[in-house]
Design an enzyme around this catalytic site. Structure first.
Site, short mmCIF file in Angstrom:
data_model
loop_
_atom_site.label_atom_id
_atom_site.label_comp_id
_atom_site.label_asym_id
_atom_site.label_seq_id
_atom_site.Cartn_x
_atom_site.Cartn_y
_atom_site.Cartn_z
N SER A 231 -34.42 18.70 1.95
CA SER A 231 -33.68 17.69 1.21
C SER A 231 -33.31 16.54 2.11
O SER A 231 -32.56 15.66 1.72
CB SER A 231 -32.43 18.32 0.60
OG SER A 231 -31.63 18.86 1.62
N HIS B 244 -38.39 18.77 -4.00
CA HIS B 244 -37.02 19.19 -3.72
C HIS B 244 -36.30 19.65 -4.98
O HIS B 244 -36.05 18.86 -5.90
CB HIS B 244 -36.25 18.03 -3.06
CG HIS B 244 -34.82 18.36 -2.79
ND1 HIS B 244 -33.79 17.51 -3.03
CD2 HIS B 244 -34.26 19.50 -2.30
CE1 HIS B 244 -32.65 18.09 -2.71
NE2 HIS B 244 -32.91 19.31 -2.27
N GLU C 81 -36.95 16.44 -7.19
CA GLU C 81 -37.35 15.18 -6.56
C GLU C 81 -38.72 15.37 -5.89
O GLU C 81 -38.91 16.31 -5.13
CB GLU C 81 -36.33 14.79 -5.47
CG GLU C 81 -34.97 14.42 -6.03
CD GLU C 81 -33.97 14.10 -4.91
OE1 GLU C 81 -33.50 12.97 -4.86
OE2 GLU C 81 -33.66 14.99 -4.11
N ASN D 58 -29.18 13.59 -2.51
CA ASN D 58 -28.38 13.97 -1.35
C ASN D 58 -27.80 12.77 -0.61
O ASN D 58 -26.74 12.87 0.00
CB ASN D 58 -29.20 14.80 -0.37
CG ASN D 58 -29.18 16.24 -0.78
OD1 ASN D 58 -28.46 16.59 -1.70
ND2 ASN D 58 -29.98 17.05 -0.14
N1 CAA Z 1 -29.78 31.38 -12.82
C1 CAA Z 1 -29.84 31.33 -14.14
N2 CAA Z 1 -28.83 30.90 -14.90
C2 CAA Z 1 -27.70 30.52 -14.28
C3 CAA Z 1 -27.57 30.54 -12.87
C4 CAA Z 1 -28.68 30.99 -12.13
N3 CAA Z 1 -28.65 31.04 -10.80
N4 CAA Z 1 -26.34 30.06 -12.54
C5 CAA Z 1 -25.73 29.76 -13.69
N5 CAA Z 1 -26.55 30.03 -14.74
C6 CAA Z 1 -26.29 29.79 -16.14
C7 CAA Z 1 -25.24 30.75 -16.69
O1 CAA Z 1 -25.83 31.95 -17.11
C8 CAA Z 1 -24.68 29.96 -17.84
O2 CAA Z 1 -25.56 30.04 -18.95
P1 CAA Z 1 -25.04 29.91 -20.47
O3 CAA Z 1 -24.34 28.59 -20.56
O4 CAA Z 1 -26.29 29.96 -21.26
O5 CAA Z 1 -24.14 31.08 -20.64
C9 CAA Z 1 -24.71 28.52 -17.34
O6 CAA Z 1 -25.69 28.50 -16.29
C10 CAA Z 1 -23.39 28.08 -16.78
O7 CAA Z 1 -22.97 29.01 -15.78
P2 CAA Z 1 -21.52 29.66 -15.72
O8 CAA Z 1 -20.96 29.80 -17.10
O9 CAA Z 1 -21.62 30.89 -14.88
O10 CAA Z 1 -20.65 28.70 -14.84
P3 CAA Z 1 -20.42 27.15 -14.92
O11 CAA Z 1 -20.35 26.62 -16.31
O12 CAA Z 1 -19.29 26.96 -13.99
O13 CAA Z 1 -21.75 26.53 -14.24
C11 CAA Z 1 -23.03 25.77 -12.44
C12 CAA Z 1 -22.19 26.91 -12.99
C13 CAA Z 1 -24.27 25.54 -13.32
C14 CAA Z 1 -23.46 26.18 -11.04
C15 CAA Z 1 -22.14 24.47 -12.46
O14 CAA Z 1 -20.91 24.73 -11.81
C16 CAA Z 1 -22.81 23.28 -11.79
O15 CAA Z 1 -23.67 22.63 -12.38
N6 CAA Z 1 -22.38 22.99 -10.55
C17 CAA Z 1 -22.92 21.85 -9.78
C18 CAA Z 1 -24.24 22.24 -9.18
C19 CAA Z 1 -24.81 21.14 -8.34
O16 CAA Z 1 -24.25 20.05 -8.17
N7 CAA Z 1 -26.00 21.43 -7.78
C20 CAA Z 1 -26.65 20.52 -6.86
C21 CAA Z 1 -26.37 21.00 -5.49
S1 CAA Z 1 -27.11 19.93 -4.33
C22 CAA Z 1 -28.61 20.56 -4.09
O17 CAA Z 1 -29.01 21.58 -4.56
C23 CAA Z 1 -29.44 19.71 -3.22
C24 CAA Z 1 -29.39 20.01 -1.77
O18 CAA Z 1 -30.39 19.82 -1.16
C25 CAA Z 1 -28.16 20.38 -1.07
#
Ligand code: CAA
Length: 278
Positions: free
Chosen positions: A120, A141, A153, A177
């Site tokens: 990333s 990514h 990406e 990022n």
């Molecule tokens: N696999 C499959 N499904 C998943 C999952 C996974 N690993 N994690 C969560 N889910 C699903 C859940 O089952 C749930 O499904 P339903 O709505 O159908 O029931 C849904 O996603 C929402 O999950 P939760 O109810 O458990 O919890 P939440 O509503 O708090 O969501 C989250 C969790 C999706 C992680 C949310 O908090 C979120 O979007 N967070 C931000 C994530 C983010 O910003 N990611 C980018 C990170 S940066 C990156 O990755 C780049 C890098 O290089 C650093």
């Protein structure tokens, strides 16, 4: 147009499991490689559990879950990639480790095979140059959690051929990022300077900016070592002091408090509910 039917995933960590998950669910044959057999098995359990969540919420059927799992083959030997169309490298976010992994991978691939990297932040052109096929090399990514996030990406290096780019695009800029990590780093500065607590910073961003997770919670989710690595790449590569990693982030990484994966970061995850560590 090159058609991608089989995928290799190198590295059975957090991102590797998500990439294997979505590729297998999309009907591709997946070879998942890691040096450690127990890590591969743990990774397959994670994929199985996450597919289970999707079954529970009726996004996929139990049969789709079973089929997806049966498409994932665990590999402890890179020779297993000899007939793979595209191998995606998802090892630790560190240029030296990535280069080493790529140099081990290249001799095992068939001539036309493509290589993707899930980095990333590291330069695609530089990583491509360490392979025997820079024109068949591309950044792919994924965001975490991969099965949930909608963005992938695609990043070209200077030598990436159009055909490689199109093949990667048809198969489902480091812009995210560049914006996300300085925000997280700034949140850590706010904590470091005593302007807010872990809880108040995260609550403020959840309620005030409608982010699903607060920035410190997200930092723990990404991994504080990965966050630090990305900030260092931005700082070194763009030579702008605004990307200076917060000293508190450096301290957490030095302490081995890397976030969820080590059970401690800005929160302590060892109990039933996460408790702020500051
Ligand atoms: N696999 C499959 N499904 C998943 C999952 C996974 N690993 N994690 C969560 N889910 C699903 C859940 O089952 C749930 O499904 P339903 O709505 O159908 O029931 C849904 O996603 C929402 O999950 P939760 O109810 O458990 O919890 P939440 O509503 O708090 O969501 C989250 C969790 C999706 C992680 C949310 O908090 C979120 O979007 N967070 C931000 C994530 C983010 O910003 N990611 C980018 C990170 S940066 C990156 O990755 C780049 C890098 O290089 C650093």
């Amino acid at each position: 147009m090159v058609e991608i039917r089989s995928i290799g995933v190198m590295g059975a960590g957090q991102m590797g499991s998500g990439i294997a998950h979505v590729c297998a669910l999309a009907g591709l044959d997946v070879g998942l490689y890691d040096i450690a057999r127990d890590r591969l098995e743990a990774c397959l359990n994670v994929v199985s559990a996450n597919l289970g969540r999707q079954v529970a919420s009726k996004k996929i059927t139990e049969e789709q879950r079973r089929e997806a799992l049966s498409r994932i083959k665990l590999l402890t030997d890179l020779e297993g990639f000899s007939d793979t169309d595209l191998v995606i490298e998802a090892v630790t976010e560190n240029e030296t480790i990535k280069r080493k992994a790529l140099s081990q991978l290249c001799p095992e691939l068939k001539p036309g095979a493509m290589i993707g990297t899930n980095t990333s932040s590291v330069s695609i052109t530089r990583l491509a140059a360490s392979t025997d096929r820079p024109e068949r090399f591309i950044g792919i990514h994924f965001m975490n959690p991969v099965p949930v996030m909608q963005l992938v990406e695609l990043v070209r290096g200077i030598a990436t051929e159009d055909e490689t780019f199109e093949a990667a695009r048809n198969f489902p800029a480091f812009m995210v990022n560049r914006i996300l990590l300085p925000m997280i780093n700034e949140a850590i500065y706010v904590l470091y300077e005593g302007v807010g607590t872990v809880d108040s910073i995260d609550t403020a961003m959840r309620l005030g900016a409608n982010h699903p997770m607060g920035p410190l919670q997200l930092a723990d989710f990404i991994g504080l070592d990965t966050c630090l690595s990305i900030m260092q790449v931005l700082h070194d590569g763009l030579a702008d002091s605004k990307y200076r990693p917060c000293p508190l982030l450096v301290k957490y990484v030095e302490a081995g408090w890397l976030g969820r994966k080590t059970q401690r970061g800005f929160y302590d995850y060892r109990g039933a509910t996460p408790i702020p560590t500051r």
